[in-house]
Design a protein around this motif. Structure first.
Motif, short mmCIF file in Angstrom:
data_model
loop_
_atom_site.label_atom_id
_atom_site.label_comp_id
_atom_site.label_asym_id
_atom_site.label_seq_id
_atom_site.Cartn_x
_atom_site.Cartn_y
_atom_site.Cartn_z
N LYS A 32 0.83 -1.17 0.05
CA LYS A 32 0.00 0.05 0.04
C LYS A 32 0.93 1.27 -0.07
N VAL A 33 0.67 2.20 -0.85
CA VAL A 33 1.11 3.65 -0.67
C VAL A 33 0.95 4.37 0.46
N VAL A 34 2.18 4.44 1.27
CA VAL A 34 2.02 5.22 2.44
C VAL A 34 1.94 6.80 2.24
N ALA A 35 2.85 7.21 1.32
CA ALA A 35 3.18 8.94 1.03
C ALA A 35 3.69 8.66 -0.40
N VAL A 36 3.03 9.86 -1.13
CA VAL A 36 3.77 10.36 -2.34
C VAL A 36 4.54 11.45 -2.29
N ILE A 37 5.78 11.44 -2.69
CA ILE A 37 6.71 12.65 -2.65
C ILE A 37 6.53 13.29 -3.81
N THR A 38 5.84 14.33 -4.03
CA THR A 38 5.67 14.86 -5.54
C THR A 38 6.74 15.45 -6.16
N ASP A 39 7.56 16.41 -5.31
CA ASP A 39 8.70 17.17 -5.95
C ASP A 39 9.74 16.21 -6.47
N LYS A 40 9.75 14.79 -5.90
CA LYS A 40 10.80 14.10 -6.34
C LYS A 40 10.26 12.68 -7.07
N ASP A 41 8.97 12.87 -7.31
CA ASP A 41 8.38 11.65 -8.31
C ASP A 41 8.64 10.37 -7.62
N ARG A 42 8.60 10.06 -6.30
CA ARG A 42 8.69 9.14 -5.37
C ARG A 42 7.67 8.74 -4.60
N ALA A 43 7.37 7.36 -4.25
CA ALA A 43 6.32 6.79 -3.27
C ALA A 43 6.97 6.00 -2.46
N VAL A 44 6.58 6.14 -1.21
CA VAL A 44 6.85 5.12 0.13
C VAL A 44 5.67 4.13 0.00
N VAL A 45 6.24 2.79 -0.08
CA VAL A 45 5.21 1.59 -0.09
C VAL A 45 5.68 0.83 1.07
N GLU A 46 4.47 0.42 1.71
CA GLU A 46 4.81 -0.47 2.90
C GLU A 46 5.42 -1.72 2.58
N GLY A 47 6.38 -1.78 3.43
CA GLY A 47 7.04 -3.39 3.28
C GLY A 47 7.82 -3.45 1.94
N VAL A 48 8.05 -2.29 1.14
CA VAL A 48 9.09 -2.27 0.02
C VAL A 48 10.05 -1.38 -0.16
N ASN A 49 11.09 -1.88 -0.62
CA ASN A 49 12.66 -0.96 -0.72
C ASN A 49 12.92 -0.75 0.76
N LEU A 50 13.24 -1.60 1.77
CA LEU A 50 13.48 -1.52 2.81
C LEU A 50 15.01 -1.13 2.95
N VAL A 51 15.37 -0.07 3.88
CA VAL A 51 16.75 0.16 3.81
C VAL A 51 17.15 0.09 5.20
N THR A 52 18.36 -0.07 5.75
CA THR A 52 18.85 -0.26 6.95
C THR A 52 19.34 1.30 7.28
N LYS A 53 18.90 1.71 8.41
CA LYS A 53 19.12 3.01 9.02
C LYS A 53 19.75 3.13 10.24
N HIS A 54 20.63 3.67 10.35
CA HIS A 54 21.52 3.83 11.71
C HIS A 54 20.91 4.88 12.66
N LEU A 55 20.68 4.95 13.80
CA LEU A 55 20.24 5.75 14.79
C LEU A 55 21.05 6.29 15.66
N LYS A 56 21.46 7.50 15.67
CA LYS A 56 22.39 7.86 16.97
C LYS A 56 21.81 7.70 18.34
N PRO A 57 22.44 7.64 19.43
CA PRO A 57 22.07 7.63 20.73
C PRO A 57 21.25 8.78 21.14
N ASN A 58 20.28 8.73 21.76
CA ASN A 58 19.47 9.95 22.17
C ASN A 58 19.08 9.66 23.66
N ALA A 59 18.21 10.53 24.06
CA ALA A 59 17.75 10.50 25.59
C ALA A 59 16.73 9.42 25.74
#
Length: 112
Positions: A32-59
């Motif tokens: 399912k399309v979660v969001a459409v990014i119109t200025d970049k002609d891209r869409a975020v799709v649930e469960g598709v194109n997964l990338v690994t994101k490293h999060l910095k330590p925070n509170a």
């Protein structure tokens, strides 16, 4: 229109549509399309194109973490799934019985 602005074109995707990936690493997956990014002609799709994101330590998360997250995928690599047949289809626009322009499936001819 200024030189750095792109003309806003109608897109065949909307938030909430079920789409199939037709090209790229996630080819063949649907979601399912979660969001459409119109200025970049891209869409975020649930469960598709997964990338690994490293999060910095925070509170809230003193250790930091590594998480999988959906990234945008170009809309040219997506096709809307026909609700009637369940297959990927091209999209057209035509007037409905009330005279309003509405999207329809080119395979089955039904309105979406």
């Amino acid at each position: 229109m200024a030189n750095n602005q792109k003309a806003s074109a109608k897109r065949h995707l909307r938030t909430g549509d079920t789409v199939k990936v037709i090209a790229g690493n996630s080819k063949g997956k649907t979601g399912k399309v979660v969001a459409v990014i119109t200025d970049k002609d891209r869409a975020v799709v649930e469960g598709v194109n997964l990338v690994t994101k490293h999060l910095k330590p925070n509170a809230q998360n003193p250790q930091g973490s590594i998480e999988k997250r959906e990234a945008g995928i170009h809309i040219s690599n997506l096709q809307v799934v026909d609700p009637k047949t369940g297959e990927a289809t091209r999209i057209g626009r035509k007037l409905n019985d009330k005279g309003k322009l509405q999207r329809y499936s080119k395979k089955s001819g039904d309105f979406i």
